[in-house]
Design a protein around this motif. Structure first.
Motif, PDB file in Angstrom:
ATOM      1  N   ALA A  40       0.840  -1.209   0.000  1.00 41.54           N
ATOM      2  CA  ALA A  40       0.000   0.000   0.000  1.00 41.54           C
ATOM      3  C   ALA A  40       0.871   1.254   0.000  1.00 41.54           C
ATOM      4  O   ALA A  40       0.584   2.225  -0.702  1.00 41.54           O
ATOM      5  CB  ALA A  40      -0.929  -0.009   1.209  1.00 41.54           C
ATOM      6  N   LYS A 100      -1.239   1.597  -9.392  1.00 36.51           N
ATOM      7  CA  LYS A 100      -2.439   0.865  -8.997  1.00 36.51           C
ATOM      8  C   LYS A 100      -2.265  -0.645  -8.951  1.00 36.51           C
ATOM      9  O   LYS A 100      -3.154  -1.353  -8.509  1.00 36.51           O
ATOM     10  CB  LYS A 100      -3.585   1.221  -9.946  1.00 36.51           C
ATOM     11  CG  LYS A 100      -3.910   2.696  -9.874  1.00 36.51           C
ATOM     12  CD  LYS A 100      -4.974   3.087 -10.845  1.00 36.51           C
ATOM     13  CE  LYS A 100      -5.205   4.583 -10.699  1.00 36.51           C
ATOM     14  NZ  LYS A 100      -6.000   5.137 -11.755  1.00 36.51           N
ATOM     15  N   ARG A 141      -4.951  -2.454  -6.229  1.00 39.61           N
ATOM     16  CA  ARG A 141      -5.672  -1.779  -5.150  1.00 39.61           C
ATOM     17  C   ARG A 141      -6.932  -2.552  -4.805  1.00 39.61           C
ATOM     18  O   ARG A 141      -7.290  -2.688  -3.641  1.00 39.61           O
ATOM     19  CB  ARG A 141      -6.034  -0.349  -5.558  1.00 39.61           C
ATOM     20  CG  ARG A 141      -4.839   0.542  -5.723  1.00 39.61           C
ATOM     21  CD  ARG A 141      -5.235   1.962  -6.036  1.00 39.61           C
ATOM     22  NE  ARG A 141      -6.177   2.048  -7.145  1.00 39.61           N
ATOM     23  CZ  ARG A 141      -6.760   3.161  -7.553  1.00 39.61           C
ATOM     24  NH1 ARG A 141      -6.506   4.293  -6.950  1.00 39.61           N
ATOM     25  NH2 ARG A 141      -7.583   3.158  -8.569  1.00 39.61           N
ATOM     26  N   ALA A 142      -7.599  -3.089  -5.821  1.00 40.24           N
ATOM     27  CA  ALA A 142      -8.831  -3.850  -5.595  1.00 40.24           C
ATOM     28  C   ALA A 142      -8.577  -5.078  -4.716  1.00 40.24           C
ATOM     29  O   ALA A 142      -9.434  -5.443  -3.905  1.00 40.24           O
ATOM     30  CB  ALA A 142      -9.449  -4.268  -6.928  1.00 40.24           C
ATOM     31  N   ILE A 177      -6.388  -5.303  -2.300  1.00 42.88           N
ATOM     32  CA  ILE A 177      -6.258  -4.811  -0.929  1.00 42.88           C
ATOM     33  C   ILE A 177      -7.632  -4.466  -0.362  1.00 42.88           C
ATOM     34  O   ILE A 177      -7.976  -4.851   0.763  1.00 42.88           O
ATOM     35  CB  ILE A 177      -5.306  -3.605  -0.853  1.00 42.88           C
ATOM     36  CG1 ILE A 177      -3.880  -4.031  -1.247  1.00 42.88           C
ATOM     37  CG2 ILE A 177      -5.320  -2.985   0.548  1.00 42.88           C
ATOM     38  CD1 ILE A 177      -2.894  -2.888  -1.382  1.00 42.88           C
ATOM     39  N   VAL A 178      -8.440  -3.770  -1.146  1.00 40.70           N
ATOM     40  CA  VAL A 178      -9.783  -3.394  -0.700  1.00 40.70           C
ATOM     41  C   VAL A 178     -10.622  -4.647  -0.447  1.00 40.70           C
ATOM     42  O   VAL A 178     -11.354  -4.722   0.550  1.00 40.70           O
ATOM     43  CB  VAL A 178     -10.459  -2.446  -1.718  1.00 40.70           C
ATOM     44  CG1 VAL A 178     -11.911  -2.207  -1.370  1.00 40.70           C
ATOM     45  CG2 VAL A 178      -9.698  -1.126  -1.776  1.00 40.70           C
ATOM     46  N   SER A 179     -10.503  -5.663  -1.301  1.00 41.60           N
ATOM     47  CA  SER A 179     -11.242  -6.917  -1.112  1.00 41.60           C
ATOM     48  C   SER A 179     -10.842  -7.597   0.195  1.00 41.60           C
ATOM     49  O   SER A 179     -11.694  -8.120   0.916  1.00 41.60           O
ATOM     50  CB  SER A 179     -10.996  -7.880  -2.272  1.00 41.60           C
ATOM     51  OG  SER A 179     -11.574  -7.393  -3.448  1.00 41.60           O
ATOM     52  N   ILE A 192      -9.751  -6.176   2.883  1.00 45.09           N
ATOM     53  CA  ILE A 192     -10.356  -5.402   3.976  1.00 45.09           C
ATOM     54  C   ILE A 192     -11.845  -5.720   4.072  1.00 45.09           C
ATOM     55  O   ILE A 192     -12.382  -5.951   5.163  1.00 45.09           O
ATOM     56  CB  ILE A 192     -10.111  -3.892   3.774  1.00 45.09           C
ATOM     57  CG1 ILE A 192      -8.620  -3.581   3.920  1.00 45.09           C
ATOM     58  CG2 ILE A 192     -10.935  -3.070   4.763  1.00 45.09           C
ATOM     59  CD1 ILE A 192      -8.221  -2.199   3.461  1.00 45.09           C
ATOM     60  N   ALA A 193     -12.535  -5.775   2.941  1.00 49.38           N
ATOM     61  CA  ALA A 193     -13.976  -6.045   2.910  1.00 49.38           C
ATOM     62  C   ALA A 193     -14.297  -7.432   3.471  1.00 49.38           C
ATOM     63  O   ALA A 193     -15.346  -7.627   4.084  1.00 49.38           O
ATOM     64  CB  ALA A 193     -14.509  -5.913   1.489  1.00 49.38           C
ATOM     65  N   VAL A 243      -6.949   4.304   2.975  1.00 49.70           N
ATOM     66  CA  VAL A 243      -7.353   3.601   1.763  1.00 49.70           C
ATOM     67  C   VAL A 243      -7.672   4.569   0.643  1.00 49.70           C
ATOM     68  O   VAL A 243      -7.384   4.316  -0.525  1.00 49.70           O
ATOM     69  CB  VAL A 243      -8.562   2.676   2.057  1.00 49.70           C
ATOM     70  CG1 VAL A 243      -9.074   2.033   0.784  1.00 49.70           C
ATOM     71  CG2 VAL A 243      -8.162   1.603   3.045  1.00 49.70           C
ATOM     72  N   TYR A 244      -8.220   5.754   0.971  1.00 51.58           N
ATOM     73  CA  TYR A 244      -8.582   6.700  -0.082  1.00 51.58           C
ATOM     74  C   TYR A 244      -7.356   7.297  -0.766  1.00 51.58           C
ATOM     75  O   TYR A 244      -7.469   7.899  -1.814  1.00 51.58           O
ATOM     76  CB  TYR A 244      -9.494   7.822   0.438  1.00 51.58           C
ATOM     77  CG  TYR A 244      -8.966   8.561   1.635  1.00 51.58           C
ATOM     78  CD1 TYR A 244      -8.006   9.549   1.500  1.00 51.58           C
ATOM     79  CD2 TYR A 244      -9.436   8.262   2.907  1.00 51.58           C
ATOM     80  CE1 TYR A 244      -7.513  10.231   2.589  1.00 51.58           C
ATOM     81  CE2 TYR A 244      -8.943   8.947   4.012  1.00 51.58           C
ATOM     82  CZ  TYR A 244      -7.992   9.929   3.864  1.00 51.58           C
ATOM     83  OH  TYR A 244      -7.507  10.587   4.951  1.00 51.58           O
TER      84      TYR A 244
END
Length: 129
Positions: free
Chosen positions: A82, A91, A107-108, A110-112, A114-115, A126-127
């Motif tokens: 990150a 990205k 990035r997706a 990493i976001v996944s 976290i989700a 994250v933003y």
């Protein structure tokens, strides 16, 4: 958590001599926004993305790709990934085992993670990714 835990393993690479049109078709067909560029012997020589297609002029991948490849190893912590993404404003990062690309972390990914409730101790908001 490390790159190997969240990376996409089925890596789609593209060839430097591929036309931009073929690249665009490959990205759309595979529902990806970018790909590592593999030269002779599979060596990663660049990275190319939708942004390169839209923002650069050229007829083939080698004329629009980014040649500065920032990559990580399988055991690189997600927090470091990150930080690299934020620092270099990128990205996706190829995940390497020696000279071989074994995955890609976006990035997706990493976001996944976290989700899905996986513990990712980000020091970078994250933003900012």
């Amino acid at each position: 958590m490390h790159a190997k835990d969240i990376m996409t393993r089925d890596v789609i690479t593209v060839n430097p001599s591929m036309t931009v049109k073929s690249l665009a078709m490959t990205l759309i067909k595979n529902q990806i926004s970018g790909a590592p560029v593999a030269g002779k012997g599979g060596k990663i020589v660049g990275v190319v993305s939708e942004a390169d297609i839209v923002g650069k002029k050229g007829k083939d991948v080698k004329s629009i790709m980014s040649t500065k490849v920032i990559s990580v190893a399988e055991d690189t912590p997600v927090e470091e990934i990150a930080r690299l993404m934020t620092t270099h404003k990128i990205k996706r990062l190829p995940v390497m085992r020696g000279a071989d690309v074994v995955g890609v972390v976006s990035r997706a990914d990493i976001v996944s993670a976290i989700a899905l409730g996986k513990h990712v101790a980000l020091h970078t908001p994250v933003y900012d990714l």
